[in-house]
Scaffold this active site. Sequence first.
Site, PDB file in Angstrom:
ATOM      1  N   ARG A   1     -11.236  22.059 -42.782  1.00  0.00           N
ATOM      2  CA  ARG A   1     -12.255  22.729 -41.953  1.00  0.00           C
ATOM      3  C   ARG A   1     -11.740  24.135 -41.667  1.00  0.00           C
ATOM      4  NH1 ARG A   1     -13.032  17.194 -39.494  1.00  0.00           N
ATOM      5  NH2 ARG A   1     -15.261  16.786 -39.505  1.00  0.00           N
TER       6      ARG A   1
ATOM      7  N   HIS B   1      -8.673  15.013 -17.466  1.00  0.00           N
ATOM      8  CA  HIS B   1      -7.300  15.291 -17.894  1.00  0.00           C
ATOM      9  C   HIS B   1      -6.472  14.014 -17.974  1.00  0.00           C
ATOM     10  CE1 HIS B   1      -7.594  19.784 -16.767  1.00  0.00           C
ATOM     11  NE2 HIS B   1      -7.848  19.560 -18.027  1.00  0.00           N
TER      12      HIS B   1
ATOM     13  N   CYS C   1     -16.696  12.793 -46.356  1.00  0.00           N
ATOM     14  CA  CYS C   1     -15.721  13.367 -45.423  1.00  0.00           C
ATOM     15  C   CYS C   1     -16.182  13.221 -43.971  1.00  0.00           C
ATOM     16  CB  CYS C   1     -15.432  14.819 -45.754  1.00  0.00           C
ATOM     17  SG  CYS C   1     -16.886  15.870 -45.677  1.00  0.00           S
TER      18      CYS C   1
ATOM     19  N   ARG D   1     -25.458  15.141 -32.322  1.00  0.00           N
ATOM     20  CA  ARG D   1     -24.207  14.383 -32.457  1.00  0.00           C
ATOM     21  C   ARG D   1     -23.313  14.483 -31.229  1.00  0.00           C
ATOM     22  NH1 ARG D   1     -21.178  17.646 -37.295  1.00  0.00           N
ATOM     23  NH2 ARG D   1     -19.220  16.977 -36.389  1.00  0.00           N
TER      24      ARG D   1
ATOM     25  N   GLU E   1     -25.081  17.181 -46.202  1.00  0.00           N
ATOM     26  CA  GLU E   1     -25.176  16.844 -44.774  1.00  0.00           C
ATOM     27  C   GLU E   1     -26.546  17.170 -44.195  1.00  0.00           C
ATOM     28  OE1 GLU E   1     -22.118  18.949 -42.637  1.00  0.00           O
ATOM     29  OE2 GLU E   1     -22.435  20.792 -43.751  1.00  0.00           O
TER      30      GLU E   1
ATOM     31  N   ARG F   1     -13.401  23.995 -47.299  1.00  0.00           N
ATOM     32  CA  ARG F   1     -14.796  24.279 -46.955  1.00  0.00           C
ATOM     33  C   ARG F   1     -14.866  25.665 -46.333  1.00  0.00           C
ATOM     34  NH1 ARG F   1     -17.664  20.579 -42.569  1.00  0.00           N
ATOM     35  NH2 ARG F   1     -16.383  21.753 -41.123  1.00  0.00           N
TER      36      ARG F   1
ATOM     37  N   ASN G   1     -21.440  12.973 -40.507  1.00  0.00           N
ATOM     38  CA  ASN G   1     -21.638  13.321 -39.088  1.00  0.00           C
ATOM     39  C   ASN G   1     -22.951  14.088 -38.940  1.00  0.00           C
ATOM     40  OD1 ASN G   1     -19.049  12.346 -38.945  1.00  0.00           O
ATOM     41  ND2 ASN G   1     -18.086  14.365 -38.859  1.00  0.00           N
ATOM     42  N   ASP G   2     -23.112  15.107 -39.774  1.00  0.00           N
ATOM     43  CA  ASP G   2     -24.347  15.883 -39.683  1.00  0.00           C
ATOM     44  C   ASP G   2     -25.507  15.180 -40.363  1.00  0.00           C
ATOM     45  OD1 ASP G   2     -23.929  18.208 -38.134  1.00  0.00           O
ATOM     46  OD2 ASP G   2     -22.513  18.885 -39.656  1.00  0.00           O
TER      47      ASP G   2
HETATM   48  C1  PEP Z   1     -19.845  16.175 -41.281  1.00  0.00           C
HETATM   49  O1  PEP Z   1     -20.832  16.784 -40.847  1.00  0.00           O
HETATM   50  O2  PEP Z   1     -19.846  14.950 -41.516  1.00  0.00           O
HETATM   51  C2  PEP Z   1     -18.578  16.884 -41.518  1.00  0.00           C
HETATM   52  C3  PEP Z   1     -17.557  16.286 -42.076  1.00  0.00           C
HETATM   53  O3  PEP Z   1     -18.497  18.170 -41.086  1.00  0.00           O
HETATM   54  P1  PEP Z   1     -18.268  18.599 -39.555  1.00  0.00           P
HETATM   55  O4  PEP Z   1     -17.970  17.349 -38.779  1.00  0.00           O
HETATM   56  O5  PEP Z   1     -17.148  19.578 -39.566  1.00  0.00           O
HETATM   57  O6  PEP Z   1     -19.594  19.202 -39.196  1.00  0.00           O
HETATM   58 MG    MG Z   2     -20.907  18.958 -40.865  1.00  0.00          MG
END
Ligand code: PEP
Ligand code: MG
Length: 820
Positions: free
Chosen positions: A554, A447, A755, A718, A684, A591, A707-708
């Site tokens: 999102r 926290h 993104c 991740r 992704e 999305r 990210n994915d």
């Molecule tokens: C990603 O996977 O890069 C992405 C933008 O989607 P999320 O982070 O919501 O899975």
């Molecule tokens: Mg993703």
Amino acid sequence: MSIGQVPDPVFAQKMVGDGIAIDPTDQILTAPCDGEIILLHAAHHAVTLKTPQGLEILMHIGLDTVELRGKGFTVHVKVGDRVKTGDRLIEFDADYIALQATSLLTMIVIINADRVANTAYRSGPVVVGQDIILEVTLKADVATVVESGKLITSEPIVVPNPIGLHARPAAVLVNLAKPYQSVIRLHRGDNSANAKSVVALMNLDVKHNDRVTLTAVGEDAKAAIVALTQAIVDGLGEARSMPVAPATVTAQTLPPQPPSDPDRILGVVASPGLVVGQTYRVRESALNVIELAQNPETEKQALDRAIAQALVDVTAIRGRVKSRSGASKADIFAAHEALLDDPELLDLAHGAIAQGKSAAYAWQQAFTAQADQLARLPNPTLAQRATDLRDIGQRVLRLLVGVDTEAATYPPNTILLAANLTPSDMANLDRAHVKGFCTMAGGATSHVAILARSMGIPAIVGAESRILELADGIPVVLDGNLGEVRLNVSPAAIELVQTQIAQQQAKQANDLQSASQPAITLDQHRIQVVANISNLQDAEKSVALGGEGVGLLRSEFIFMDRSAAPSEDEQTEIYRSILVVLGNDRPMVIRTLDVGGDKPLAYVSLPHEANPFLGERGIRIGLDRPDLLRTQLRAILRSASAGQLRVMFPMIGRLEEIRQIKAMLAEERQQLGIGPIEIGIMVEIPAAAVLAEQFAQEVDFFSIGTNDLTQYTLAIDRGHPKLAPLADGLNPAVLRLIAQTVKGATQYGKWVGICGGIASDPQAVPILIGLGIRELSVSIPTIPTIKAQIRTLTLSDCQTLAVKALTMATAAEVRTLCPI
Ligand code: PEP
Ligand code: MG
């Protein structure tokens, strides 16, 4: 003798539980009461008995006797045996043990303390079979359950909260449970806790996806079970998604490495930023707590008064934090309020007062024991809540012993060093003078770290203990970006850092001034800089910072924090209102629902999966439950006229999926009589990147979710606490997939955006542009900086850089191409 006299803190501080110690004069451990043997330690030095009332009693012969590996012990029982008071359990060779181990003291400890209201022990010489050594008063609820037998039990409930029942959801459950007269307990496996006690609930250590049941006994038991079951299913007021820590924090959560340089003290990033200042160590003043008191009634009144005053103080702090940092940060103090009313804590304290202890002593023992127990839990989030309990405990204690609770003031430009800071310390922090802080305790999700980030104070937690050896007034640099405190910095180096800070501030101000201008490279190539958003407020913020639209809404966040999916009308209204904020010139990519993996949704029950990231996630859920997806598609289509709307689908890996969705969308469009809208997919899953050429023939655009894409390319979870920092989107393997996606898209005249997190990473931006990315969808605060950076680049240089990056072997090598 009292367990407190055992020369081992684990027993003496009642970490194992409350009980008594015996200094034996013979060599046999006998059963202290009737029961069943439920555990026999492999080293034969300890045994646990369960009484018919459910008390679990651990008997532990000697200290450090586990190391004797069974030598010197002869057992007479096995697990499952039922024994009577006085039956032989274990014989031991006292001479051998006395020589080999630290002590022969035998501890008899009740380990399920949540069932005990009170204990009274005997001290002095006792005779086996004659004297009562320990009297235990059971909690009323246990007794009631046993007596009345009218127990209402819920169906098993799967806990949807991503990090289990930590302090805040526990406090919500307690508040919901308290109005019921019934005795209510939450059960997990063989353990259970009073559902009206935050402390007991936290100690139950309920994790995400654990199955729990509720039981209740009393007049309103049935109503309580129905209401509380629903509340747990609904997530107890918590978003059922993993809180996404800022990238800088995730990247630094590895424990500090051993120091290679004595002038650098390492820790974990809690809040980013660079500051220069002078050290000031927070010293905990020992409170003078007297153990015994004359009049239990006066002591109880004193405790009640102090708790009432503490409640007033905490409520005031909550108000201040709410107006400064928002409701979610203020909730930290709501949890503190709940702790002040915690029946387990109060029972413990009142019990000790009844035995002649002073209010201060009784309270101190009570909250310390519970906090110690919490701190030992394997779940780090729950373990960190021990700090909250100590914080509120100390607040009451200071009131009891009459020590000033006023906020401390510090010299100008202070870098605060402390063993630990509490949320209250943060709320009272002398903001004018404290520039940053570094603590030995804590993690990035504590926290204190959350509050520091919301206050914009650079901070490091979990630092090496050396910080406490530093004298006051030493000039240091606290680098909250790297998670280090630099010592012995020369005046010239300090001046350099100060210049750097001033430059950073000036640059930020500059970037902000030009934020509304387009992002055009020096050779006249325009890049769209748009935002990743979750709701209407985000849309407003992004526009204010120069966002040129939304590259990723999102939409799952619109589905979270509720007990049922939003209706078609509700969704239409939400999407429309965001489009209105963006106006006609700013497009929005929405999305469709992307849940599953680390984002559960309470009202969409998903099977328990061994690998949720590889299971029913994203579009796979949409195709499996077309009702959800079709409702959303209709809402998207109906709101489309309010602005420039595009729709995008998550987790597409196979061509069949996008074809199926397109057919669905066409059907809904026809029924509604609405014209076509642009369709895209998230790239992704590596398969989508590899088959970009085929996918490009099906859609209007691609948005790469790095990210994915990185997670699936490198096979690194991740959110993995240890491995996540290795999942760098600048790994050349990921860059090659991006290049392949762009190639496939351009063959068919389609555009590609990014993104994922690397779109907001200044080291990645030139490479991504060089790879042919047209749109960067970034985190809202970075919009002005990324736009400003683009204005300093040329497309041709970026292309050269991208070609080089594709030939590199590691992410680290790629990063050397763009030093910042
Ligand atoms: C990603 O996977 O890069 C992405 C933008 O989607 P999320 O982070 O919501 O899975
Ligand atoms: Mg993703």
